[in-house]
Design a protein around this motif. Structure first.
Motif, PDB file in Angstrom:
ATOM      1  N   PRO A 130      44.613  43.156  41.375  1.00  0.00           N
ATOM      2  CA  PRO A 130      44.341  44.116  41.286  1.00  0.00           C
ATOM      3  C   PRO A 130      43.585  44.653  39.653  1.00  0.00           C
ATOM      4  O   PRO A 130      43.186  44.713  39.136  1.00  0.00           O
ATOM      5  CB  PRO A 130      44.018  44.900  42.209  1.00  0.00           C
ATOM      6  N   PHE A 133      42.563  42.127  36.971  1.00  0.00           N
ATOM      7  CA  PHE A 133      41.915  42.121  36.738  1.00  0.00           C
ATOM      8  C   PHE A 133      40.687  42.004  35.814  1.00  0.00           C
ATOM      9  O   PHE A 133      40.066  41.235  35.526  1.00  0.00           O
ATOM     10  CB  PHE A 133      40.789  42.439  38.713  1.00  0.00           C
ATOM     11  N   ALA A 150      37.392  43.675  41.638  1.00  0.00           N
ATOM     12  CA  ALA A 150      38.756  43.418  41.528  1.00  0.00           C
ATOM     13  C   ALA A 150      38.920  43.686  43.294  1.00  0.00           C
ATOM     14  O   ALA A 150      39.528  43.316  44.009  1.00  0.00           O
ATOM     15  CB  ALA A 150      39.610  44.322  40.915  1.00  0.00           C
ATOM     16  N   GLN A 153      36.946  41.544  45.672  1.00  0.00           N
ATOM     17  CA  GLN A 153      37.453  40.412  45.666  1.00  0.00           C
ATOM     18  C   GLN A 153      38.044  39.129  47.354  1.00  0.00           C
ATOM     19  O   GLN A 153      38.397  39.832  48.071  1.00  0.00           O
ATOM     20  CB  GLN A 153      38.779  39.540  44.363  1.00  0.00           C
TER      21      GLN A 153
END
Length: 233
Positions: A130, A133, A150, A153
Protein backbone atom coordinates in the motif's frame (compact mmCIF):
# COMPACT_ATOMS: atom_id res chain seq x y z
CA UNK A 1 -26.89 5.79 -30.95
CA UNK A 2 -28.24 2.31 -31.65
CA UNK A 3 -25.72 1.86 -34.49
CA UNK A 4 -22.79 1.96 -32.06
CA UNK A 5 -21.13 -1.27 -30.97
CA UNK A 6 -21.02 -2.29 -27.34
CA UNK A 7 -17.73 -1.57 -25.59
CA UNK A 8 -16.74 -4.24 -23.09
CA UNK A 9 -14.04 -3.00 -20.69
CA UNK A 10 -11.85 -5.55 -18.91
CA UNK A 11 -9.80 -4.55 -15.86
CA UNK A 12 -6.50 -5.99 -14.72
CA UNK A 13 -4.79 -6.95 -11.48
CA UNK A 14 -5.13 -4.75 -8.37
CA UNK A 15 -8.32 -3.13 -9.51
CA UNK A 16 -11.91 -3.78 -10.47
CA UNK A 17 -14.36 -2.52 -13.05
CA UNK A 18 -14.36 0.92 -11.38
CA UNK A 19 -10.81 1.53 -12.61
CA UNK A 20 -12.53 2.42 -15.90
CA UNK A 21 -14.53 5.24 -14.29
CA UNK A 22 -12.86 8.14 -16.11
CA UNK A 23 -12.97 6.36 -19.47
CA UNK A 24 -16.65 5.53 -18.96
CA UNK A 25 -17.47 9.18 -18.27
CA UNK A 26 -15.49 10.29 -21.32
CA UNK A 27 -17.19 7.75 -23.58
CA UNK A 28 -20.57 8.83 -22.23
CA UNK A 29 -19.81 12.40 -23.30
CA UNK A 30 -19.19 11.04 -26.79
CA UNK A 31 -22.58 9.39 -27.06
CA UNK A 32 -22.05 5.95 -25.59
CA UNK A 33 -24.90 5.42 -23.18
CA UNK A 34 -25.00 2.87 -20.38
CA UNK A 35 -26.57 0.40 -22.81
CA UNK A 36 -23.39 0.56 -24.94
CA UNK A 37 -20.72 0.22 -22.24
CA UNK A 38 -20.16 -2.79 -20.02
CA UNK A 39 -17.36 -3.24 -17.51
CA UNK A 40 -16.52 -6.81 -16.56
CA UNK A 41 -15.84 -7.57 -12.89
CA UNK A 42 -13.35 -10.42 -13.10
CA UNK A 43 -12.65 -12.70 -10.11
CA UNK A 44 -8.87 -12.70 -10.76
CA UNK A 45 -8.72 -16.34 -9.70
CA UNK A 46 -7.38 -17.79 -12.95
CA UNK A 47 -7.09 -16.81 -16.59
CA UNK A 48 -9.68 -19.47 -17.43
CA UNK A 49 -12.15 -18.05 -14.89
CA UNK A 50 -11.62 -14.48 -16.03
CA UNK A 51 -11.85 -15.35 -19.73
CA UNK A 52 -15.07 -17.26 -19.13
CA UNK A 53 -16.59 -14.33 -17.22
CA UNK A 54 -15.69 -12.03 -20.10
CA UNK A 55 -16.97 -14.43 -22.76
CA UNK A 56 -20.28 -14.69 -20.90
CA UNK A 57 -20.71 -10.93 -20.98
CA UNK A 58 -19.74 -10.67 -24.64
CA UNK A 59 -22.12 -13.49 -25.58
CA UNK A 60 -25.00 -11.59 -23.99
CA UNK A 61 -24.54 -8.73 -26.47
CA UNK A 62 -26.70 -8.89 -29.58
CA UNK A 63 -24.38 -7.09 -31.97
CA UNK A 64 -20.75 -6.12 -32.46
CA UNK A 65 -18.39 -5.78 -29.49
CA UNK A 66 -15.10 -3.95 -29.10
CA UNK A 67 -13.08 -5.53 -26.29
CA UNK A 68 -10.79 -3.25 -24.29
CA UNK A 69 -8.28 -4.65 -21.79
CA UNK A 70 -6.04 -2.91 -19.29
CA UNK A 71 -2.93 -4.57 -17.83
CA UNK A 72 -3.72 -8.26 -17.16
CA UNK A 73 -7.05 -7.55 -18.83
CA UNK A 74 -5.07 -7.71 -22.07
CA UNK A 75 -4.35 -11.38 -21.40
CA UNK A 76 -8.06 -11.88 -20.73
CA UNK A 77 -9.20 -10.33 -24.02
CA UNK A 78 -6.46 -12.27 -25.79
CA UNK A 79 -7.91 -15.51 -24.44
CA UNK A 80 -11.60 -14.54 -24.68
CA UNK A 81 -11.69 -12.40 -27.80
CA UNK A 82 -12.28 -15.14 -30.34
CA UNK A 83 -16.08 -14.85 -30.23
CA UNK A 84 -17.58 -14.02 -33.64
CA UNK A 85 -19.18 -10.74 -32.59
CA UNK A 86 -15.87 -9.30 -31.33
CA UNK A 87 -14.75 -6.86 -34.03
CA UNK A 88 -11.64 -5.32 -32.42
CA UNK A 89 -9.24 -5.61 -29.50
CA UNK A 90 -7.86 -2.52 -27.75
CA UNK A 91 -4.94 -2.96 -25.34
CA UNK A 92 -4.29 -0.28 -22.70
CA UNK A 93 -0.81 -0.68 -21.15
CA UNK A 94 -1.61 -4.36 -21.29
CA UNK A 95 -0.24 -7.85 -21.56
CA UNK A 96 -0.74 -9.45 -24.96
CA UNK A 97 0.62 -12.98 -24.61
CA UNK A 98 1.15 -15.36 -27.49
CA UNK A 99 0.17 -19.03 -27.23
CA UNK A 100 1.91 -20.66 -24.29
CA UNK A 101 2.95 -17.36 -22.71
CA UNK A 102 1.80 -16.00 -19.35
CA UNK A 103 1.85 -12.51 -17.81
CA UNK A 104 4.32 -13.70 -15.19
CA UNK A 105 6.67 -15.20 -17.75
CA UNK A 106 6.60 -12.05 -19.86
CA UNK A 107 7.36 -9.91 -16.80
CA UNK A 108 10.29 -12.09 -15.80
CA UNK A 109 11.82 -11.69 -19.24
CA UNK A 110 11.78 -7.91 -18.84
CA UNK A 111 11.13 -6.98 -15.18
CA UNK A 112 9.34 -3.67 -14.60
CA UNK A 113 10.67 -0.97 -12.27
CA UNK A 114 8.17 -1.72 -9.48
CA UNK A 115 8.44 -5.53 -9.57
CA UNK A 116 9.61 -5.57 -5.94
CA UNK A 117 6.51 -3.66 -4.81
CA UNK A 118 4.43 -6.82 -5.25
CA UNK A 119 4.10 -8.98 -2.13
CA UNK A 120 2.16 -12.19 -1.37
CA UNK A 121 -0.10 -12.72 1.61
CA UNK A 122 -0.56 -15.95 3.59
CA UNK A 123 -3.48 -17.05 1.39
CA UNK A 124 -1.67 -16.93 -1.95
CA UNK A 125 -2.90 -13.54 -3.14
CA UNK A 126 -0.52 -10.91 -4.47
CA UNK A 127 -0.77 -7.26 -3.46
CA UNK A 128 0.99 -4.04 -4.29
CA UNK A 129 2.40 -2.79 -1.00
CA UNK A 130 0.00 0.00 0.00
CA UNK A 131 2.74 2.51 0.81
CA UNK A 132 4.28 1.88 -2.63
CA UNK A 133 1.07 1.91 -4.67
CA UNK A 134 1.18 5.56 -5.72
CA UNK A 135 4.76 5.50 -6.98
CA UNK A 136 4.42 2.02 -8.50
CA UNK A 137 1.03 2.00 -10.20
CA UNK A 138 -0.29 5.53 -10.57
CA UNK A 139 2.41 8.16 -10.12
CA UNK A 140 0.60 10.57 -12.48
CA UNK A 141 -2.57 10.58 -10.37
CA UNK A 142 -3.15 12.68 -7.28
CA UNK A 143 -2.23 11.31 -3.87
CA UNK A 144 -5.93 11.06 -2.97
CA UNK A 145 -6.80 9.11 -6.14
CA UNK A 146 -3.89 6.75 -5.60
CA UNK A 147 -4.85 6.29 -1.94
CA UNK A 148 -8.34 5.09 -2.92
CA UNK A 149 -6.85 2.71 -5.50
CA UNK A 150 -4.36 1.37 -2.96
CA UNK A 151 -6.97 0.73 -0.27
CA UNK A 152 -9.52 -0.79 -2.67
CA UNK A 153 -7.06 -2.83 -4.75
CA UNK A 154 -8.28 -6.27 -5.79
CA UNK A 155 -5.52 -8.81 -5.39
CA UNK A 156 -5.19 -11.72 -7.82
CA UNK A 157 -4.33 -15.24 -6.85
CA UNK A 158 -0.60 -15.53 -7.40
CA UNK A 159 -1.06 -18.59 -9.61
CA UNK A 160 -2.92 -16.47 -12.16
CA UNK A 161 0.37 -14.85 -13.15
CA UNK A 162 1.51 -18.20 -14.50
CA UNK A 163 -1.61 -19.05 -16.50
CA UNK A 164 -0.82 -19.29 -20.20
CA UNK A 165 -2.87 -18.15 -23.17
CA UNK A 166 -4.03 -20.97 -25.44
CA UNK A 167 -5.16 -19.43 -28.76
CA UNK A 168 -4.48 -15.66 -28.93
CA UNK A 169 -7.39 -13.74 -30.43
CA UNK A 170 -5.07 -11.02 -31.73
CA UNK A 171 -3.94 -13.40 -34.46
CA UNK A 172 -7.36 -13.08 -36.09
CA UNK A 173 -8.79 -9.77 -34.82
CA UNK A 174 -7.77 -6.15 -35.56
CA UNK A 175 -5.68 -4.66 -32.75
CA UNK A 176 -4.98 -1.21 -31.27
CA UNK A 177 -2.40 -0.68 -28.51
CA UNK A 178 -1.51 2.08 -26.04
CA UNK A 179 1.98 2.11 -24.53
CA UNK A 180 2.62 3.92 -21.23
CA UNK A 181 6.16 5.21 -21.47
CA UNK A 182 6.45 5.71 -17.68
CA UNK A 183 4.88 2.38 -16.75
CA UNK A 184 6.44 0.78 -13.66
CA UNK A 185 4.22 -2.35 -13.57
CA UNK A 186 4.87 -3.56 -17.13
CA UNK A 187 8.18 -2.53 -18.67
CA UNK A 188 7.47 -0.01 -21.48
CA UNK A 189 9.81 -1.90 -23.82
CA UNK A 190 7.85 -5.06 -23.06
CA UNK A 191 4.66 -3.25 -24.05
CA UNK A 192 6.30 -2.11 -27.29
CA UNK A 193 7.51 -5.63 -28.04
CA UNK A 194 4.08 -7.16 -27.44
CA UNK A 195 2.38 -4.44 -29.46
CA UNK A 196 4.66 -4.63 -32.48
CA UNK A 197 4.45 -8.38 -32.91
CA UNK A 198 0.64 -8.17 -33.14
CA UNK A 199 0.93 -5.94 -36.24
CA UNK A 200 -1.63 -3.51 -34.80
CA UNK A 201 -3.59 -0.95 -36.78
CA UNK A 202 -2.13 1.69 -34.46
CA UNK A 203 0.25 2.09 -31.51
CA UNK A 204 -0.13 5.20 -29.32
CA UNK A 205 2.56 6.11 -26.81
CA UNK A 206 1.49 8.24 -23.85
CA UNK A 207 3.70 9.82 -21.20
CA UNK A 208 1.70 8.02 -18.54
CA UNK A 209 1.86 5.58 -15.65
CA UNK A 210 0.40 2.09 -15.65
CA UNK A 211 -2.90 3.74 -14.70
CA UNK A 212 -3.29 5.50 -18.05
CA UNK A 213 -6.96 4.54 -18.13
CA UNK A 214 -7.43 6.87 -15.14
CA UNK A 215 -4.89 9.59 -15.94
CA UNK A 216 -5.43 9.90 -19.72
CA UNK A 217 -9.07 8.97 -20.36
CA UNK A 218 -9.48 11.28 -23.35
CA UNK A 219 -6.64 9.67 -25.27
CA UNK A 220 -7.85 6.18 -24.34
CA UNK A 221 -11.34 7.07 -25.56
CA UNK A 222 -9.81 8.41 -28.79
CA UNK A 223 -8.11 5.06 -29.39
CA UNK A 224 -11.29 3.12 -28.65
CA UNK A 225 -13.28 5.31 -31.01
CA UNK A 226 -10.72 4.77 -33.76
CA UNK A 227 -11.14 1.02 -33.35
CA UNK A 228 -14.91 1.48 -33.55
CA UNK A 229 -14.72 3.58 -36.73
CA UNK A 230 -12.39 1.24 -38.56
CA UNK A 231 -14.16 -2.01 -37.73
CA UNK A 232 -17.85 -1.27 -37.34
CA UNK A 233 -18.40 1.82 -39.46
Amino acid sequence: MSDKPTLVLVHGFWGGAAHWANVIVELSKRGYGPDRIRAVENPLTSLADDAERTRTMVAQVDGPVVLVGHSYGGAVITEAGDLPNVTALVYVAAFAPDAGESPGGLSQEMPPAAFDSIAPDSDGYLWIKPDAFHESFAQDLSADEALVMAVTQKAPLGSTFGDSVTAPAWRSKPVWYQVSTEDRMIHPDNERRMAERMNPRKIVELDASHASLASRPQEIADLIEEAVRETTG
